[in-house]
Design a protein around this motif. Structure first.
Motif, PDB file in Angstrom:
ATOM      1  N   ASN A 239       0.830  -1.212   0.000  1.00  0.00           N
ATOM      2  CA  ASN A 239       0.000   0.000   0.000  1.00  0.00           C
ATOM      3  C   ASN A 239       0.862   1.258   0.000  1.00  0.00           C
ATOM      4  O   ASN A 239       0.542   2.230  -0.674  1.00  0.00           O
ATOM      5  CB  ASN A 239      -0.951   0.004   1.189  1.00  0.00           C
ATOM      6  CG  ASN A 239      -2.130  -0.919   0.994  1.00  0.00           C
ATOM      7  OD1 ASN A 239      -2.410  -1.362  -0.122  1.00  0.00           O
ATOM      8  ND2 ASN A 239      -2.816  -1.235   2.067  1.00  0.00           N
ATOM      9  N   ARG A 240       1.945   1.250   0.736  1.00  0.00           N
ATOM     10  CA  ARG A 240       2.856   2.403   0.745  1.00  0.00           C
ATOM     11  C   ARG A 240       3.490   2.606  -0.635  1.00  0.00           C
ATOM     12  O   ARG A 240       3.637   3.740  -1.091  1.00  0.00           O
ATOM     13  CB  ARG A 240       3.937   2.229   1.804  1.00  0.00           C
ATOM     14  CG  ARG A 240       3.378   2.304   3.205  1.00  0.00           C
ATOM     15  CD  ARG A 240       4.471   2.405   4.243  1.00  0.00           C
ATOM     16  NE  ARG A 240       3.900   2.385   5.581  1.00  0.00           N
ATOM     17  CZ  ARG A 240       3.323   3.414   6.176  1.00  0.00           C
ATOM     18  NH1 ARG A 240       3.224   4.553   5.541  1.00  0.00           N
ATOM     19  NH2 ARG A 240       2.830   3.313   7.392  1.00  0.00           N
TER      20      ARG A 240
ATOM     21  N   LEU B 122      -3.271   5.736   4.705  1.00  0.00           N
ATOM     22  CA  LEU B 122      -2.240   4.772   5.097  1.00  0.00           C
ATOM     23  C   LEU B 122      -2.321   4.445   6.587  1.00  0.00           C
ATOM     24  O   LEU B 122      -2.186   3.287   6.978  1.00  0.00           O
ATOM     25  CB  LEU B 122      -0.847   5.305   4.752  1.00  0.00           C
ATOM     26  CG  LEU B 122      -0.483   5.299   3.274  1.00  0.00           C
ATOM     27  CD1 LEU B 122       0.841   6.004   3.048  1.00  0.00           C
ATOM     28  CD2 LEU B 122      -0.424   3.886   2.739  1.00  0.00           C
TER      29      LEU B 122
ATOM     30  N   GLN C 141      -3.463   0.803   7.874  1.00  0.00           N
ATOM     31  CA  GLN C 141      -2.535   0.023   8.690  1.00  0.00           C
ATOM     32  C   GLN C 141      -3.230  -0.465   9.957  1.00  0.00           C
ATOM     33  O   GLN C 141      -3.064  -1.618  10.353  1.00  0.00           O
ATOM     34  CB  GLN C 141      -1.307   0.848   9.040  1.00  0.00           C
ATOM     35  CG  GLN C 141      -0.257   0.069   9.806  1.00  0.00           C
ATOM     36  CD  GLN C 141       1.046   0.812   9.943  1.00  0.00           C
ATOM     37  OE1 GLN C 141       1.236   1.868   9.364  1.00  0.00           O
ATOM     38  NE2 GLN C 141       1.945   0.260  10.715  1.00  0.00           N
TER      39      GLN C 141
END
Length: 161
Positions: A124-125, A149, A153
């Protein structure tokens, strides 16, 4: 007592649509109506089409979609360890979901949910960094993706086996 052993498959669904300008790379809220139930039923149909009722019978009782992010189109699929290759092949052979064409990209396969979570957070980052690069923004730029994000997370870390 015997423990139920799983495989966790991290998949990214890349939409196959013509891109006309740079803003088409960046998803916006409401443009992607895909959800985990649609992914599950498309995966079921893919396994039945390619492996028949026997393939679905082997995989069907253990196949679940544990997580789906509509922003990054990343999905975590749980399946029994012995049948994970059938599920992986079904994912790979999947071409459309609800009439929209997608290209499934299997990113990671692991034996524990923790490793799948870590791979999903890392991926995702990377996706957000790609979105920012295509938009011409620096990597340290503060935007709505930063809150995404953080919340993503937390959601990933809350998943339980």
């Amino acid at each position: 007592m015997v423990r139920f052993k799983n495989r966790w498959i991290l998949v990214e669904f890349l939409p196959c649509s013509p891109i006309t300008n740079i803003t088409d790379f960046i998803p916006s809220a409401g443009t992607n109506e895909l959800n985990s139930k649609q992914i599950w039923s498309a995966l079921k149909q893919s396994i039945i089409n390619n492996f028949g009722d026997t393939g679905w019978g082997a995989v069907g009782s253990s196949l679940t979609i544990k997580y789906y992010s509509p922003t990054t189109n990343v999905c975590i699929v749980r399946v029994a360890r012995d049948q994970h290759q059938i599920a992986w092949a079904g994912i790979t052979l999947l071409s459309s979901i609800e009439g929209r064409r997608y290209l499934p990209n299997v990113i990671h396969v692991s034996g524990t949910i923790k490793q799948a979570q870590l791979a999903a957070i890392h991926h995702n980052r990377e996706v957000v960094a790609r979105y920012r690069a295509r938009a011409g923004r620096p990597a340290a730029y503060q935007d709505s993706y930063e809150t995404f994000l953080e919340s993503d997370q937390r959601e990933l870390e809350a998943l339980q086996d």
